[in-house]
Design an enzyme around this catalytic site. Structure first.
Site, mmCIF file in Angstrom:
data_model
loop_
_atom_site.group_PDB
_atom_site.id
_atom_site.type_symbol
_atom_site.label_atom_id
_atom_site.label_comp_id
_atom_site.label_asym_id
_atom_site.label_seq_id
_atom_site.Cartn_x
_atom_site.Cartn_y
_atom_site.Cartn_z
ATOM 1 N N GLN A 188 -16.854 -10.548 -64.545
ATOM 2 C CA GLN A 188 -17.511 -10.557 -63.242
ATOM 3 C C GLN A 188 -16.905 -11.644 -62.370
ATOM 4 O O GLN A 188 -16.901 -12.819 -62.726
ATOM 5 C CB GLN A 188 -19.019 -10.805 -63.410
ATOM 6 C CG GLN A 188 -19.814 -10.721 -62.124
ATOM 7 C CD GLN A 188 -19.830 -9.318 -61.554
ATOM 8 O OE1 GLN A 188 -19.980 -8.344 -62.291
ATOM 9 N NE2 GLN A 188 -19.685 -9.202 -60.246
ATOM 10 N N ASP A 240 -12.329 -2.097 -65.554
ATOM 11 C CA ASP A 240 -12.245 -2.424 -64.132
ATOM 12 C C ASP A 240 -10.888 -2.054 -63.562
ATOM 13 O O ASP A 240 -10.714 -1.996 -62.346
ATOM 14 C CB ASP A 240 -12.493 -3.917 -63.920
ATOM 15 C CG ASP A 240 -13.890 -4.193 -63.381
ATOM 16 O OD1 ASP A 240 -14.470 -3.278 -62.780
ATOM 17 O OD2 ASP A 240 -14.401 -5.312 -63.561
ATOM 18 N N LYS A 253 -25.177 -2.695 -63.108
ATOM 19 C CA LYS A 253 -24.303 -2.150 -64.145
ATOM 20 C C LYS A 253 -25.050 -1.951 -65.456
ATOM 21 O O LYS A 253 -24.897 -0.924 -66.129
ATOM 22 C CB LYS A 253 -23.107 -3.080 -64.345
ATOM 23 C CG LYS A 253 -22.207 -3.179 -63.126
ATOM 24 C CD LYS A 253 -21.199 -4.315 -63.245
ATOM 25 C CE LYS A 253 -20.388 -4.473 -61.977
ATOM 26 N NZ LYS A 253 -19.471 -5.627 -62.014
#
Length: 1002
Positions: A214, A239, A170
């Site tokens: 995460q 997300d 990322k």
């Protein structure tokens, strides 16, 4: 008309190219590439050549040197006798194009009938295209808003290897695109509260547009993943995992939410196939919140007929066999078999699994949820694993981040707050908005704000460190002429100016004023927080409910006084050894000195840090202060100096350094005794740490205000703290304005503001605003004295231009005083209801003639910010000028010369006269090293001279200096003058009448 003549394709190409029965595709590759041949649709040939029908052809293929060779057989089509190939070259070219089309149709038909194989949908290729487009969009943002970059934060708990791998992917993608990505890693010991605090801080950071938590959260402490995920602000949830974004997606609000990255990537891959989703049968295997459930919603709102399958679904193969579009995210290796797949279906494999493979160095290989070798024999399109959905997930994450930045820019104006100002409601109670909302509007983070009730908050000094690279705004100081005992609205004008700059001119504007002292709450001049529609609200909270600052100062003062008494007592009662044991106690066979004690040792010339090595003489010098009781400070003076220290400190460290320098007495040898000698500078700093934080409040119109410190106007500098000004200057940005105030008139307050406060802060104002009133100038012109609390004499409510003009001599003198510092000056004439237009015009004209940049009338008491609009516009113009700021005197000249300079240039005195006591003190302080400090002259604020009854612009008088005190911690010499006792010293009549906690509802 002759009958059509038939030609075989062999005859056609014999005429065109010679006797060649077989030829390579590269004969036509220049005009039609093989990849394009395979990608063109299968429309009837007549659609391209409608005049040629009845085509019959066959093709066989062989390979030679990796070149696909085609042999054409029996292909025939009608051609008229009149249109032979030999007669028309144009006809030949037309036939060549026809033959190329025949080849294309043959290639496609052969692929379908002899070599059925799915088209590979590459996520690597598509993701790269997405990232290239995003890179261009980020560059466009930077062009439109120089220096702007989308911001992304990845929050990780623990140190899992798989998480580290995903995060590195990322961060790499973000760097390629131009996104400013940061990785926050919390240790595995992090608690849920710590994680939530970090998320809150990122939520409030306007430089961050995307936040990823995460998963999994690898902590040894229990953490509610759902709670943590939903703590992310929906507008930064790139997300797409918060319940709010999931709810909007399920309702079909696709344009007002963030779509989870994996499903979003799947949709992008489906679109790459050219297959329309509308009306298709779609099957989703898996129902996770990350893939399955949002994938179902996405397909549904793109008009597919969607079936969701899972581990409990019966006849799964049958369901799969009906799918035109199949998305698999079950997390089971090769669960879907190739024979289940419908011929020509689009297969999107989201699975990532590891299975044993001895041929690999690692002993395993990565596969998806679909058995790829068999599925590709039946599917029309299929994604590989790896290289399919995986790269698209990262690409869609970047796309969401850029989209979030775009949404942010829709309401973003560089350097401007997104603040809602309050419209005043005439003759109605004005309601303040919650201080937490105000703090957000002006760019403060929750962790920097300590609410102190609903309408007040203390601001942590961490904000200065966060904004240290932010340029300062324009700095405006408001002063006044010598006022009547009633005051002339200096603070009201300062607040009105900030309101006009903010609410009316849409400029970031902050006001900084002194916190009202307890004694002013019911004073004749009001509650010292402005007035009318230019005041700080809620009034009762700011006036009657202290923030704790004065209480902490009193506590610190008591610590000092008690310590002095304790030293004096025990030095007479205990031996030097016993005192040494008290000051440097023995612990586990060791003695150690504190930093303050180490400084004392250096001051004594003892270059040792181990107390066990001290000699008897050194111990005696160290433990005995030998304070002269006649020189001990009093608690009132001590509290005033501590307040000045708070006001003049720029950090906690500087505050402690200043506290250590406070001279509390002199020893019998004539040397100063400081709080550091008492070993209490550290404890004092701990007591006062909370008092160093400015208090955030607001005006009637919602303009932010800092209230901080209240040093006295006579024996101190009388202006709000340096910290309040510095924080405000950072918060408003380079195009904003901070309006601060000085104490009393330009002769005293403004002079101390520049020579004391600005010397310590390093700040230089851009504009000076001087508040004047017709009432005060009439007083200086000879009108009867004004007594606070008593009715105003009639002369002040009647027009008298002659008397007013005489009083303008004082205005001219104060204009000269302000101009002595080299800055543009604007005179603000605060209008009262009894003032006439002629009087107001006279004052403005006199101010301009005296050299003021401009002079304007102000009615902000009755009209709020609108009444100070002309002043705000004048300040804007003046701030564009280049000033040549200068101090009144050099700090290195002798103290007596500094006093003389101030008396002559500011007050109009002929000279100064030092009393014997003042001379003695001045000699002592010069010997002690305090001669270079600036001077603070304590005199009446009711006259330019030391006589409060002497109005106008007196000259040719001698200013008597009766006493001098060194405020070494605050950093100035306080010089007392001999003021004449008059009826002006009568107590003021307080203004508490009519105030009551409970009102009679009847």
């Amino acid at each position: 008309m002759k009958q059509p003549t038939s030609f075989t394709v062999q005859q056609l190409y014999f005429n065109l190219f010679g006797p060649v029965q077989a030829f390579s595709v590269h004969h036509v590759i220049d005009s039609l590439s093989l990849s394009k041949l395979c990608s063109l649709d299968r429309a009837p040939l007549s659609a391209y050549f409608p005049t040629h029908t009845g085509i019959v052809w066959n093709a066989a293929a062989g390979s030679s040197d990796n070149t696909l060779v085609w042999e054409l057989r029996t292909a025939q089509f009608p051609v008229t006798a009149e249109e032979t190939l030999a007669e028309s070259r144009e006809r030949e070219l037309d036939m060549f194009a026809l033959t190329a089309s025949v080849l294309r149709r043959g290639a496609l038909r052969y692929r379908d009938s002899q070599c059925t194989m799915a088209t590979i949908v590459s996520g690597n290729k598509t993701s790269q295209q997405v990232k290239e487009q995003l890179k261009k969009e980020v560059a466009e943002m930077n062009t439109q808003f120089p220096g702007f970059r989308p911001g992304l934060v990845v929050l990780q708990v623990g140190d899992r290897d798989d998480s580290n791998l995903y995060i590195s992917m990322k961060l790499k993608a973000a760097a390629e695109i131009g996104i400013n990505a940061n990785h926050i890693r919390l240790p595995e010991t992090a608690t849920e509260d710590e994680v939530l605090q970090r998320i809150l801080a990122v939520n409030e950071n306007p430089a961050v547009h995307g936040l990823i938590v995460q998963l999994p959260l690898d902590s040894i402490n229990p953490i509610n993943t759902e709670k943590v995920t939903n703590a992310v602000a929906p507008e930064k949830d790139v997300d797409g995992l918060t319940s709010i974004n999931a709810g909007k997606l399920s309702r079909g609000d696709l344009g007002d939410c963030f779509i989870p990255c994996t499903p979003n990537g799947c949709m992008e891959l489906i679109s790459q196939t050219g297959v329309s989703v509308m009306g298709k049968n779609a099957v989703v295997i898996g129902r996770s919140k990350i893939v399955g459930a949002p994938m179902h919603d996405l397909l549904l709102w793109n008009h597919a007929t969607v079936t969701t399958c899972h581990s409990k679904t019966l006849n799964l193969a049958e369901q799969v066999g009906r799918a035109d579009i199949l998305v698999v995210g079950a997390g089971r290796a090769e669960m879907v078999k190739g024979e289940w797949v419908k011929e020509g279906a689009v297969v999107i494999d989201c699975g990532i699994n590891h299975i044993p493979d001895r041929s690999k160095a690692s002993g395993k290989r990565v596969v998806g949820d679909v058995h790829y070798p068999s599925a590709k024999e039946r599917a029309g399109y299929i994604t590989p694993v790896p290289g399919g959905v995986g790269p698209m997930t990262v690409a869609m994450l970047m796309k969401n981040t850029v989209e979030s930045a775009k949404r942010f820019l829709q309401t973003y104006t560089p350097g401007k707050w997104n603040i809602m100002y309050t419209k005043k409601k005439p003759q109605e109670p004005q309601q303040s908005k919650p201080v937490a909302q105000l703090a957000r509007e002006v760019g403060l983070f929750s962790e920097e704000v300590e609410p102190y009730g609903r309408s007040r908050a203390k601001i942590r000094l961490d904000v200065l460190k966060r904004m240290e690279k932010q340029p300062d705004g324009k700095y405006v100081v408001v002063t006044g002429i010598t006022s009547t005992p009633l005051g002339e609205g200096k603070r009201t004008t300062a607040l009105g100016l900030a309101q006009a700059l903010g609410a009316l001119l849409n400029i970031n504007a902050f006001a900084c004023v002194q916190e009202p002292s307890p004694g002013s709450c019911f004073g004749a001049m009001g509650v010292a927080v402005g007035g009318g529609y230019s005041q700080i609200i809620p009034l009762e909270e700011v006036s009657l409910q202290p923030s704790g600052q004065n209480e902490l100062i009193s506590a610190a003062s008591r610590v000092v006084m008690d310590t002095i008494k304790a030293h004096a007592h025990y030095e007479t009662k205990l031996s030097e050894k016993a005192l040494f044991d008290l000051l440097v106690p023995l612990r586990e066979g060791q003695r150690s000195v504190s930093p303050a004690q180490l400084s004392r040792l250096k001051k004594l010339g003892i270059e040792k840090s181990d107390p066990l090595t001290f000699t008897g003489t050194e111990i005696r010098r160290f433990v005995r202060l030998d304070i002269d009781p006649e020189t001990t400070t009093d608690s009132g003076s001590l509290e005033n100096e501590i307040m000045a220290i708070l006001s003049l400190s720029s950090s906690e460290e500087e505050m402690q350094q200043r506290l250590a320098k406070i001279v509390v007495a002199t020893n019998k040898s004539g040397d100063p005794v400081t709080t550091e000698d008492l070993n209490i500078s550290g404890p004092l700093a701990m007591v006062l740490k909370d008092a160093l934080k400015p208090v955030l409040m607001q005006t009637v119109e919602g303009t932010p205000v800092f209230l901080h410190t209240s040093p006295l106007d006579d024996i101190a500098h009388g202006s709000p703290s340096i910290l309040a000004d510095k924080i405000a200057l950072k918060m408003v940005g380079s195009k904003g304005f901070v309006v601060t105030e000085s104490g009393h008139g330009a002769d005293t307050g403004l002079e101390k503001f520049f020579n004391i406060k600005c010397r310590n802060s390093g700040l230089q104002p851009d504009v000076v605003v001087m508040v004047a009133t017709v009432r005060a100038l009439k007083m200086h012109g000879g009108a009867p004295p004004v007594q606070a609390g008593l009715p105003l004499p009639k002369e002040y409510s009647q027009e008298n231009l002659e008397q007013l003009e005489r009083g303008c001599c004082h205005l001219r003198r104060q204009v000269e005083n302000a101009q002595a510092f080299g800055l543009p000056l604007i005179v603000a004439v605060n209008k009262f209801s009894s003032d006439t237009d002629a009087e107001l015009e006279l004052v403005c004209g006199q101010a301009r003639q005296a050299g003021a940049f401009d002079a304007v009338q102000c009615t902000n008491w009755s009209e709020g910010g609108a009444g100070a609009l002309a002043l705000a516009e004048a300040v804007q113009r003046a701030a564009k000028l280049t000033g040549s700021f200068r101090f009144l005197y050099d700090s290195q000249i002798p103290a007596a010369d500094k006093l003389r300079t101030v008396a002559q240039k500011m007050y109009g005195a002929k000279d100064i006269e030092l009393s014997p006591k003042a001379k003695e003190k001045l000699a002592l302080y010069t010997k002690q090293g305090f001669g270079n400090l600036p001077v603070c002259i304590a005199k009446t604020h009711l006259s330019l001279s030391n006589d409060p009854m002497m109005k106008g612009a007196p000259t040719n008088f001698v200013l008597p200096i009766t006493d001098i005190k060194a405020n070494a911690g605050a950093g100035f010499l306080c010089c007392l003058t001999d003021s004449t006792n008059t009826e002006m010293d009568d107590p003021m009549w307080p203004c508490f009448h009519g105030n009551n906690l409970y009102h009679d509802s009847k």
